[in-house]
Design a protein around this motif. Structure first.
Motif, short mmCIF file in Angstrom:
data_model
loop_
_atom_site.label_atom_id
_atom_site.label_comp_id
_atom_site.label_asym_id
_atom_site.label_seq_id
_atom_site.Cartn_x
_atom_site.Cartn_y
_atom_site.Cartn_z
N GLU A 135 -10.68 -12.06 -22.86
CA GLU A 135 -11.64 -11.27 -23.62
C GLU A 135 -13.07 -11.52 -23.16
O GLU A 135 -13.89 -10.59 -23.10
CB GLU A 135 -11.52 -11.61 -25.11
N CYS A 157 -10.52 -17.78 -37.29
CA CYS A 157 -10.80 -16.39 -37.67
C CYS A 157 -12.27 -16.19 -38.02
O CYS A 157 -12.85 -15.13 -37.71
CB CYS A 157 -9.93 -16.00 -38.87
N ILE A 166 -14.78 -9.06 -25.03
CA ILE A 166 -14.78 -9.36 -26.45
C ILE A 166 -15.78 -8.47 -27.19
O ILE A 166 -15.53 -8.02 -28.31
CB ILE A 166 -15.09 -10.86 -26.68
N ASP A 221 -11.16 -5.71 -37.74
CA ASP A 221 -11.55 -7.00 -38.30
C ASP A 221 -11.38 -8.09 -37.23
O ASP A 221 -10.28 -8.25 -36.69
CB ASP A 221 -10.66 -7.31 -39.51
N PRO A 222 -12.43 -8.85 -36.88
CA PRO A 222 -12.31 -9.91 -35.88
C PRO A 222 -11.25 -10.95 -36.25
O PRO A 222 -10.55 -11.48 -35.38
CB PRO A 222 -13.71 -10.54 -35.86
N THR A 261 -11.27 -21.31 -29.41
CA THR A 261 -12.15 -20.35 -30.06
C THR A 261 -13.56 -20.90 -30.21
O THR A 261 -14.55 -20.18 -30.04
CB THR A 261 -11.60 -19.97 -31.45
N LEU A 312 -14.95 -6.00 -30.26
CA LEU A 312 -15.63 -6.15 -31.55
C LEU A 312 -16.43 -4.91 -31.92
O LEU A 312 -16.80 -4.74 -33.08
CB LEU A 312 -16.54 -7.39 -31.51
N GLY A 366 -15.43 -14.71 -31.88
CA GLY A 366 -16.43 -13.74 -31.46
C GLY A 366 -17.80 -13.95 -32.07
O GLY A 366 -18.72 -13.15 -31.83
N HIS A 367 -17.98 -15.04 -32.83
CA HIS A 367 -19.25 -15.26 -33.50
C HIS A 367 -20.39 -15.47 -32.50
O HIS A 367 -21.48 -14.90 -32.64
CB HIS A 367 -19.15 -16.47 -34.43
N CYS A 390 -8.11 -12.09 -34.04
CA CYS A 390 -7.86 -13.51 -33.77
C CYS A 390 -6.41 -13.88 -34.09
O CYS A 390 -5.75 -14.57 -33.31
CB CYS A 390 -8.83 -14.35 -34.60
N ARG A 421 -21.35 -12.19 -30.82
CA ARG A 421 -22.07 -11.26 -31.69
C ARG A 421 -23.51 -11.68 -31.94
O ARG A 421 -24.38 -10.86 -32.18
CB ARG A 421 -21.34 -11.13 -33.03
#
Length: 257
Positions: free
Chosen positions: A83, A247, A89, A98-99, A170, A93, A251-252, A103, A255
């Motif tokens: 990703e 979760c 990714i 929903d990320p 992650t 997103l 991707g935090h 996940c 973003r």
């Protein structure tokens, strides 16, 4: 987008990867020596349990202690880097999904790799046992009704460990660090299974499960046994906690850039 659709997308992303080779290589590495050294199982030094049981246990030990955890670590990095490469990714997103669900879909794909590898392990055992039987004229082959439950128990015991490694992959964006921390976490498993707090260290669950079977066959080698308490609450707590963190954080960092 439904969860099944996400799963389908994740599997399609890996069609051209070498994942099957990654899963098969550890199996071949461990079972080939078992064939070459099968005669050792017939010596007095290995007489604590029957040769056919010893052949199975010794072959599964390397998988339960190191190869299965190491494969999970590599696969977690593979899934996350797929990703992150070319900002994939961010494209995912950007879609109305929903990320956390994405996940979890990736985690289910990871668990499917564990199923495939353990089925490969069971198949490799029968191939190796048949070869050893032919070479030494001794019946090393155990019934499927015995081998499959052990294989299934090892897989179930590996689920909390997989959740831990998925959380690490992650949270840590640098693959080298993620792999290094994961591999370093495997080593203490041999020590942890001999402590009273083994249930607090999920990386030792698969190896502990196998050793309890070894102890059942030969009580003088390993006296512990699997008990629902405290194993199930501890395993459930670790799995839920790690997946929750994964979760939330998935991707935090991308973003926020």
């Amino acid at each position: 987008m439904s969860f099944l659709s996400l799963l389908g997308i994740e599997f399609r992303k890996l069609r051209r990867s070498r994942i099957l080779f990654i899963l098969l290589l550890p199996v071949a590495i461990l079972w080939l020596p078992s064939i070459l050294n099968a005669r050792v199982n017939l010596t007095p030094a290995a007489a604590a349990i029957s040769p056919e049981h010893n052949f199975l246990i010794q072959g599964y030990m390397g998988m339960a202690w190191f190869m299965i955890p190491a494969t999970f670590i590599i696969c977690t990095v593979l899934l996350t880097q797929t990703e992150r490469k070319n900002n994939g990714i961010l494209k995912m997103l950007a879609l109305p999904l929903d990320p956390g669900r994405l996940c979890l879909a990736k985690f289910v794909v990871l668990l499917s790799f564990g199923v495939i590898q353990l089925l490969m392990t069971a198949a490799a055992y029968y191939i190796s046992a048949a070869a050893a039987t032919h070479l030494l004229n001794y019946p090393f082959i155990l019934p499927l009704s015995y081998v499959l439950p052990i294989t299934g128990e090892i897989y179930l015991a590996s689920l909390p460990m997989a959740a831990v490694f998925w959380m690490l992959a992650t949270l840590i964006r640098t693959p080298v660090f993620s792999i290094g921390i994961g591999l370093a976490a495997i080593v203490p498993s041999v020590l942890m299974i001999n402590t009273k707090i083994w249930f607090a260290y999920p990386m030792c669950y698969p190896f502990y499960t196998l050793m309890t079977e070894y102890g059942r066959l030969s009580p003088g080698i390993f006296s512990a046994c699997l008990r629902p308490l405290p194993l199930i609450p501890a395993a459930a707590a670790v799995t839920v906690l790690c997946l929750t963190v994964s979760c939330i954080q998935f991707g935090h960092s991308e973003r926020s850039e």
